[in-house]
Scaffold this motif. Structure first.
Motif, PDB file in Angstrom:
ATOM      1  N   HIS A 118      17.205 -15.427  67.350  1.00 20.32           N
ATOM      2  CA  HIS A 118      17.028 -14.188  67.930  1.00 20.32           C
ATOM      3  C   HIS A 118      16.716 -12.784  66.987  1.00 20.32           C
ATOM      4  N   GLU A 119      17.440 -13.112  65.926  1.00 22.43           N
ATOM      5  CA  GLU A 119      17.070 -12.165  64.748  1.00 22.43           C
ATOM      6  C   GLU A 119      15.814 -12.094  64.279  1.00 22.43           C
ATOM      7  N   LEU A 120      14.968 -13.350  64.056  1.00 21.94           N
ATOM      8  CA  LEU A 120      13.750 -13.224  63.864  1.00 21.94           C
ATOM      9  C   LEU A 120      12.611 -12.461  64.785  1.00 21.94           C
ATOM     10  N   ILE A 121      12.939 -12.705  66.040  1.00 22.24           N
ATOM     11  CA  ILE A 121      12.224 -12.294  67.121  1.00 22.24           C
ATOM     12  C   ILE A 121      12.401 -10.800  67.088  1.00 22.24           C
ATOM     13  N   GLU A 122      13.727 -10.437  67.237  1.00 21.41           N
ATOM     14  CA  GLU A 122      13.910  -8.910  67.074  1.00 21.41           C
ATOM     15  C   GLU A 122      13.139  -8.264  65.749  1.00 21.41           C
ATOM     16  N   TYR A 123      13.220  -8.788  64.747  1.00 22.35           N
ATOM     17  CA  TYR A 123      12.653  -8.111  63.386  1.00 22.35           C
ATOM     18  C   TYR A 123      11.049  -7.911  63.921  1.00 22.35           C
ATOM     19  N   LEU A 124      10.539  -8.973  64.306  1.00 23.97           N
ATOM     20  CA  LEU A 124       9.162  -9.044  64.684  1.00 23.97           C
ATOM     21  C   LEU A 124       8.831  -7.867  65.587  1.00 23.97           C
ATOM     22  N   LEU A 125       9.597  -7.849  66.547  1.00 27.00           N
ATOM     23  CA  LEU A 125       9.295  -6.803  67.675  1.00 27.00           C
ATOM     24  C   LEU A 125       9.592  -5.609  67.050  1.00 27.00           C
ATOM     25  N   ALA A 126      10.400  -5.329  66.163  1.00 23.73           N
ATOM     26  CA  ALA A 126      10.713  -4.127  65.728  1.00 23.73           C
ATOM     27  C   ALA A 126       9.510  -3.545  64.798  1.00 23.73           C
ATOM     28  N   LEU A 127       8.838  -4.413  64.192  1.00 20.11           N
ATOM     29  CA  LEU A 127       7.582  -4.096  63.660  1.00 20.11           C
ATOM     30  C   LEU A 127       6.385  -3.490  64.702  1.00 20.11           C
ATOM     31  N   ALA A 128       6.508  -3.905  65.952  1.00 22.30           N
ATOM     32  CA  ALA A 128       5.612  -3.443  67.012  1.00 22.30           C
ATOM     33  C   ALA A 128       6.041  -2.223  67.615  1.00 22.30           C
TER      34      ALA A 128
END
Length: 227
Positions: free
Chosen positions: A30-40
């Protein structure tokens, strides 16, 4: 007086530092996905959204393999954030594919399985692919031959062999997925494999294997003695 949005800068910086220092295993899914989404979506707390996506699609593999439109329909998502996830998936697949293409397939079998699992094991519809190899068993083409429903995609012997002739393939590997998750071969899977192998044999085209993929693992018809 409007409430200012939460400041997530410090949290994201800590995630970034953990990723840099600890590598790919330093962050939870969930942290990987969280960080990816934060870029967008830089001005939003993306942790709840990341957890919701993983729950909706059954984990990180199911999420990254999901159709972009299906991802974008989740509340809080949109085209830009869905594209960020699909871009990450595309980059991962390209890395795995390059590792497969770098060496003869039969001497690089685990890399092939890793690539195919990442690309096909979690698809919601059945897809059939054919890997075309040259005389040195190097990959010359990886093609999607057909796709169908949640439980069937037709395989046409004539089309498979004709394409192998067009490409000058010395050998092929058949690949398809079972959306049910169970990679056990059906009678139809076994029969079509034998038909393709027999037709190829007459023309000097070997069928090295037929690999069936599912969320529960994979099956090699060659390893089971079914070719």
């Amino acid at each position: 007086m409007p409430v200012a949005p939460p400041d997530n800068t410090g949290h994201r910086a800590r995630l970034r530092q953990r990723l840099f220092e600890g590598g790919p295993d330093a962050l939870l899914d969930h942290e990987l996905i969280e960080y990816l989404l934060a870029l967008a979506i830089p001005r939003r707390d993306t942790k709840p959204l990341a957890k919701a996506l993983l729950t909706e699609f059954g984990g990180i593999a199911g999420l990254l393999n999901a159709d972009a439109e299906a991802i974008a329909r989740i509340p809080g998502m949109g085209e830009t954030s869905a594209a960020a996830l699909k871009a990450a998936h595309a980059a991962a697949l390209r890395l795995l594919r390059d590792q497969v293409a770098a060496r003869p397939i039969l001497a690089n079998w685990q890399a092939l399985l890793d690539y195919l699992r990442a690309d096909m094991a979690h698809h919601a519809i059945e897809r059939v692919r054919v890997l075309h190899l040259n005389a040195r068993n190097m990959l010359i083409r990886d093609e999607l031959m057909n796709e169908g429903s949640i439980d069937e995609a037709p395989v046409y012997v004539r089309e498979v062999i004709r394409r192998a002739i067009d490409l000058g393939s010395a050998a092929i590997i058949l690949v398809h997925n079972h959306p049910s998750g169970d990679p056990s071969p059906s009678r139809a899977d076994i029969e079509i494999t034998r038909q393709v192998a027999e037709a190829g044999k007459r023309l000097g085209i070997a069928v090295h294997d037929h690999i069936i993929l599912g969320a529960e693992g994979h099956t090699s018809l060659r390893a089971r003695g079914l070719i």
